[in-house]
Design an enzyme around this catalytic site. Structure first.
Site, short mmCIF file in Angstrom:
data_model
loop_
_atom_site.label_atom_id
_atom_site.label_comp_id
_atom_site.label_asym_id
_atom_site.label_seq_id
_atom_site.Cartn_x
_atom_site.Cartn_y
_atom_site.Cartn_z
N GLY A 217 0.83 -1.21 0.00
CA GLY A 217 0.00 0.00 0.00
C GLY A 217 0.85 1.24 0.00
N VAL B 198 1.96 -4.97 3.63
CA VAL B 198 1.19 -5.61 4.68
C VAL B 198 1.23 -7.12 4.47
CG1 VAL B 198 -1.03 -5.75 5.84
CG2 VAL B 198 -0.33 -3.63 4.73
N ASP C 157 -5.51 9.20 7.59
CA ASP C 157 -5.50 8.51 6.29
C ASP C 157 -6.79 7.71 6.11
OD1 ASP C 157 -4.55 7.76 3.82
OD2 ASP C 157 -3.33 6.11 4.58
#
Lengths: 187, 865
Positions: free
Chosen positions: B92, B97, B207
């Site tokens: 990302g 991740v 975010d």
């Protein structure tokens, strides 16, 4: 990696009508897009979002001398769009063939990954619909390629095609609508 | 599909997309009669046009990701602390991740490990990282994915261990589940709850985006990555943090420009999120833009209202929701909701059918619009008064005998009172904070009850139609107003009451006029007049008012001759009734004055405008919106005649009174500011001029939005000033922007575009681009030829500009002809205008460059004399 001088020369030759130059360019661009995509993914550069627009612009920056005239630039982007499409289709087809019955569990986490597996089938459907569109309106099919497979913004498409943004908007609006009807019909 | 058929499909589709939904439907039906195959194809395309385009680009991006990941991943199998990586979930914006499992097998738990794309500099940094992490780890909320652990690799790359969550990204969930608007709002409220919880714990998300909010099987959201962005940004080792990798689509202007980020930055992102949930699109199309372009788009423009591109299933998004979304994502943090809580409360209000806070300003605007015409009646600031007054004051001439009259009045008073009590009972007492807000609701209830036929007496029904129609019209609800007057006309026809019918037609004509249906408005007013009795002594004042209404519709269509003649007839009548109809008298004098001014008859125009103002001052005083309009008109005329100090005095007074009477958000305040700015420019007080012209642009931008034609109009005025002040680049930017707005806001051959193109051309000349300037001047000339009467001064101005561009491109003969032709036309039509002095300046420049001393002296003498 091919150097930008030779790519630029090939582009100019192609622009001058040399279709062999185009044939030689295609695999270079194809490989470069694939290489950039994989590099973006791998550990060395893990902070990268992957979108066609980023790859295509990076490819341009790496492969082409920024001083080329707008026609060569236009050719390059059109070629990138076409190669990106082919790259994804090839991959989707091979993945589909390999994956039959493997039962991969779907995961979702980030928006990058949403509905990844289904996307292979979708991208193949888009490809087919686009091929069909090209049989009666090749210009719109090319514009769609530029918008989605090369990820060009409106402004860039306008620069590349020489069409005004209102023309682009009109053409693309209808093309998108038609594609969506075609996708619904095939679903 | 044959290319021929496709061509026809293309034409039909393009035409259809220019039509409003209802017209589109009608058009498709008629096409169905002529060519069923074509009609069905186009209908399908139009339906598809409404669908989300995500199904085109999302698969492409997702399969690109999949393609890229089909290589061996060096991370799989690695051990991090107590965890072993099983698979990569995603790469990302801020790192990678992974899915991992605990290896010490204390308990089985899958986790997500987020590996940051940066490094910690030293032990201090690691310490801060740990502290922050502990704060985040304390956040426990059912809708927030918890942070379990964290650490750093041997090379100081920090990582976080989080609860592993499965689910679909928020926007995708809305789509696949085809959630209704209300269900989306309920889901969004849960997201707000989680964010508000975090804010109470002093954690800002920074975010928020659909990919960070997964919806689980129970339909509950789980927010990921809380505070992670801050953790990243606090890392002092800036050398390794390349760019703050926020998601630009959801980043607030302050984030994009690097200003301090606060809880209202999350409010902004939530606004964007809601925008996308409701409309299926992001507010800004940032794809492929450079950072500077993104910044400009996000920081300087207001997005389209979500309802304007809502997909078919979400049609009917209300203006309330538009207002909520746009308030949440206002580019100025101070104009946003002050907290997530406040945003959530407004959505709750909407769900309960109560008025939202976000529209407070707009309601003030509607109320002020209403006040403009009824400044006195509004003292009580309640609709009751107006409904009551309008219904009861009316003097019915068609009921002849006094006894009938008395009986009718009594019946009507009783009926109207009952009606009002009834509809007030219907309105919810919880909502009476702000009488203006309930006005609209009361009206709607009233209109509905009336339609249900609760009043047997048609004459009273007709009166109520008239009252409700009038109020709707003042509130800007023209379609509803039109329905009321149409109903009244039908009743009057049934009753055979021509006067009542005429009043209905007058009301309808005014509504049509406001809607821009000028020829239909004219027809309505003509019919109204034809229904009055032949005897000029009957209904004299009413007749005069109707003549003025008719004149207004003729004037707006450019038919000055008939407009003037009808206004003169009206004035002749009104002079015989000095006690009645003073309002009509002022308005008619004003209208005729303005018309004469346009035609260049300044003396009589000034006389009439002064009379209009005097009458208004005597009858209703200065603090009245009509009086303000007359003051404004007189100031404009005085300016045009060069009586600048008096014009200035009046404008300043108008500006004060407008603010005072009509509020900060008065929708036409920019007109006064712009006119005053132009006046100062002509008075050579440039600082003042720039101040007011900029204030006008800021005001219209705020009140009418960035895409409104008036916004462009005010920008052009400012551009003209900057051009005059020899700041061509700023002027150019404004003019180019204004033209872009016009291209969307007005038809291609609108005179506004001609005028703006000339400004644009002027700036291009100053920037040394004469050939582009030539194109712009020619475009202006084309438009003048199409849209304006022959010999119009604007065409002359275009010729003059064109002449200069040709001169600069070495075509002196053609240039000379154009320059010489243009000036006398301008000098005759607009003696004091800047267009005229500019044309003269161009001649002087031309002859000076040509070295023609004689001509030069002649034109210099004109300038100095």
């Amino acid at each position: 990696m091919p150097d930008s001088e030779s790519i630029t020369v090939l582009l100019q030759q192609w622009g001058g009508g040399d279709s062999q130059a185009r044939d030689r360019l295609m695999p270079l661009v194809y490989d470069e897009l694939q290489r950039l995509a994989r590099r973006a993914w791998s550990g060395e550069n893990a902070g990268h979002t992957l979108q066609p627009t980023a790859l295509v612009h990076e490819a341009f920056a790496r492969l082409v001398d920024a001083q080329v005239d707008w026609q060569d630039r236009a050719h390059f982007y059109a070629l990138c769009a076409r190669m990106m499409r082919r790259l994804l289709i090839n991959h989707a087809e091979s993945r589909n063939a390999a994956k039959r019955g493997s039962g991969v569990a779907p995961l979702t986490w980030d928006d990058d990954l949403a509905a990844q597996d289904a996307s292979f089938d979708d991208v193949l459907s888009i490809d087919q619909a686009l091929t069909q569109l090209a049989t009666f309106d090749s210009r719109k099919a090319e514009l769609i390629e530029l918008q989605y497979f090369a990820g060009l913004s409106f402004r860039e498409m306008s620069d590349v095609t020489g069409l005004s943004s209102s023309t682009l908007d009109r053409e693309l609006r209808l093309a998108r609508a038609w594609l969506k009807t075609a996708l619904s019909a095939s679903a | 599909m044959t290319p021929e058929f496709w061509k026809r499909v293309e034409e039909a589709f393009e035409h259809a997309t220019t039509l409003a939904p209802a017209a589109q439907q009608r058009w498709l039906q008629s096409l169905q009669q002529q060519d069923a195959a074509l009609a069905s194809q186009v209908a399908q395309l139009l339906a598809a046009d409404d669908q989300d385009d995500a199904r085109l680009n999302a698969p492409i991006e997702a399969s690109l990701q999949a393609m890229a990941s089909s290589v061996d991943d060096p991370w799989i199998g690695r051990q991090l602390g107590h965890y072993r990586i099983i698979s990569r979930i995603a790469t990302g914006g801020m790192g990678a991740v992974f899915r991992a499992e605990r290896t010490d097998a204390q308990f089985e738990q899958d986790v997500a490990i987020k590996l940051m794309g940066s490094h910690l500099a030293d032990a201090d940094a690691l310490g801060r990282f740990r502290t922050e992490r502990q704060i985040l780890a304390h956040m426990q909320h059912p809708y927030i994915a918890s942070l379990l652990d964290g650490g750093a690799l041997s090379d100081n790359t920090p990582y976080l261990v989080m609860e592993y969550v499965t689910g679909a990204p928020l926007t995708q969930h809305c789509q696949t589940q085809q959630l209704s608007v209300d269900a989306r709002l309920q889901l969004f409220l849960k997201v707000c709850e989680a964010v508000a919880y975090a804010h109470r714990n002093l954690v800002v998300h920074r975010d928020i985006k659909p990919g960070n909010i997964l919806v689980d099987d129970h339909g509950n959201p789980r927010l990921l990555d809380f505070g992670i962005a801050k953790l990243m940004a606090d890392n002092p080792d800036t050398a390794t943090v390349t760019v703050p990798r926020m998601t630009p689509d959801y980043a607030s202007p302050e984030q994009i420009t690097g200003q301090p980020v606060t809880t209202v930055s999350d409010v902004y992102a939530l606004g964007v999120l809601l925008y996308e949930m409701l409309s299926g699109q992001r507010p800004y199309q940032l794809q492929g833009l450079r950072p500077a372009e993104m910044e400009q788009l996000v920081c300087d423009t207001t997005p389209t209202r979500p309802s304007e591109h809502a997909t078919a299933q979400l049609r009917g998004l209300s203006r309330d929701l538009d207002a909520v979304v746009l308030k949440a994502m206002h580019r100025d943090p101070e104009h946003r909701y002050t907290s997530v809580q406040a945003l959530a409360e407004d959505i709750q209000r909407h769900l309960e059918g109560r008025p939202v806070q976000a529209r407070g300003q707009q309601w003030r605007y509607l109320a002020s619009k209403f006040m403009r015409r009824h400044a006195l009646a509004v003292a009580a600031s309640s609709i009751t008064l107006l409904l009551g007054v309008a219904a009861l004051v009316y003097h019915n001439h068609s009921v002849t005998s006094e006894r009938d009259q008395a009986r009718f009045e009594a019946a009507r008073a009783k009926a109207v009172t009952g009606f009002l009590i009834d509809i007030f009972k219907q309105s919810n007492p919880d909502e009476t904070d702000g009488a203006n807000v309930t006005a609209r609701e009361i009206l709607d209830i009233g209109a509905e009850r009336l339609e249900q036929g609760l009043f047997a007496q048609p004459r009273i029904r007709g009166e109520l139609n008239h009252s409700i129609g009038t109020v709707y019209s003042h509130l800007g609800q023209y379609p509803q107003a039109g329905q009321q007057f149409t109903a009244m006309i039908a009743l009057a026809e049934q009753l055979g009451d021509p006067l009542m019918q005429a009043r209905g037609l007058t009301g309808l004509g005014r509504v049509l006029f406001e809607q821009g249906e000028l020829s239909r408005a004219q027809a309505s007013h003509e019919q109204a007049l034809s229904l009055l009795s032949a005897d000029p002594g009957d209904n004299a004042v009413q007749r005069a008012t109707m003549l003025n209404d008719l004149a207004e519709s003729q004037f707006a269509q450019g038919d000055y001759t008939h407009a003037d003649s009808n206004n003169r007839k009206a004035l002749a009548i009104l002079e015989g009734y000095p006690q009645q109809g003073t309002e009509s008298l002022s308005k008619t004098q004003h209208d005729l004055g303005v018309s004469l001014q346009i035609q260049g008859h300044f003396d009589e125009a000034e006389q009439l405008l002064r009379q209009a103002l005097d009458n208004a001052l005597q009858s209703v005083g200065e603090r009245n919106s009509n009086t303000l309009a007359y003051m404004h008109a007189l100031a404009a005329l005085l300016h045009e005649r060069g009586h600048n100090p008096e014009a200035e005095k009046i404008y300043l007074r108008v500006l004060d009174l407008e603010r005072d009477l009509l509020g900060e958000d008065y929708v036409d305040a920019d007109a006064t500011m712009t006119n005053l700015g132009r006046l100062y420019s002509d008075m050579q007080q440039f600082e003042q001029a720039e101040h007011f012209l900029r204030a006008a642009v800021a005001h219209v931008h705020r009140v009418r939005g960035p895409d409104h034609a008036y916004t462009a109009y005010d920008m052009i005025n400012l551009a003209n000033l900057l051009h005059q002040l020899e700041r061509p680049q700023e002027a150019y930017d404004l003019a180019a922007h204004a033209l872009e707005i016009y291209s969307r806001a007005v038809p291609d051959d609108h005179p506004y575009i001609a005028s703006a193109s000339l400004t644009y051309a002027g700036t291009l000349i100053d920037l040394g681009r004469p050939s582009l300037a030539e194109q712009a001047a020619r475009r202006a000339l084309d438009i003048c030829a199409k849209a304006l009467p022959e010999g119009h001064w604007l065409a002359a101005s275009a010729r003059s500009v064109l002449g200069e561009t040709l001169f600069l491109q070495n075509q002196p003969e053609a240039a000379e002809t154009l320059l010489r032709e243009a000036y006398p036309v301008l000098a005759a039509a607009r003696p004091k205008d800047r267009a005229t002095s500019n044309a003269l300046r161009r001649l002087i420049r031309f002859y000076s460059a040509r070295g023609d001393a004689e001509q030069l002296a002649y034109y210099q003498a004109l300038r100095d004399g």
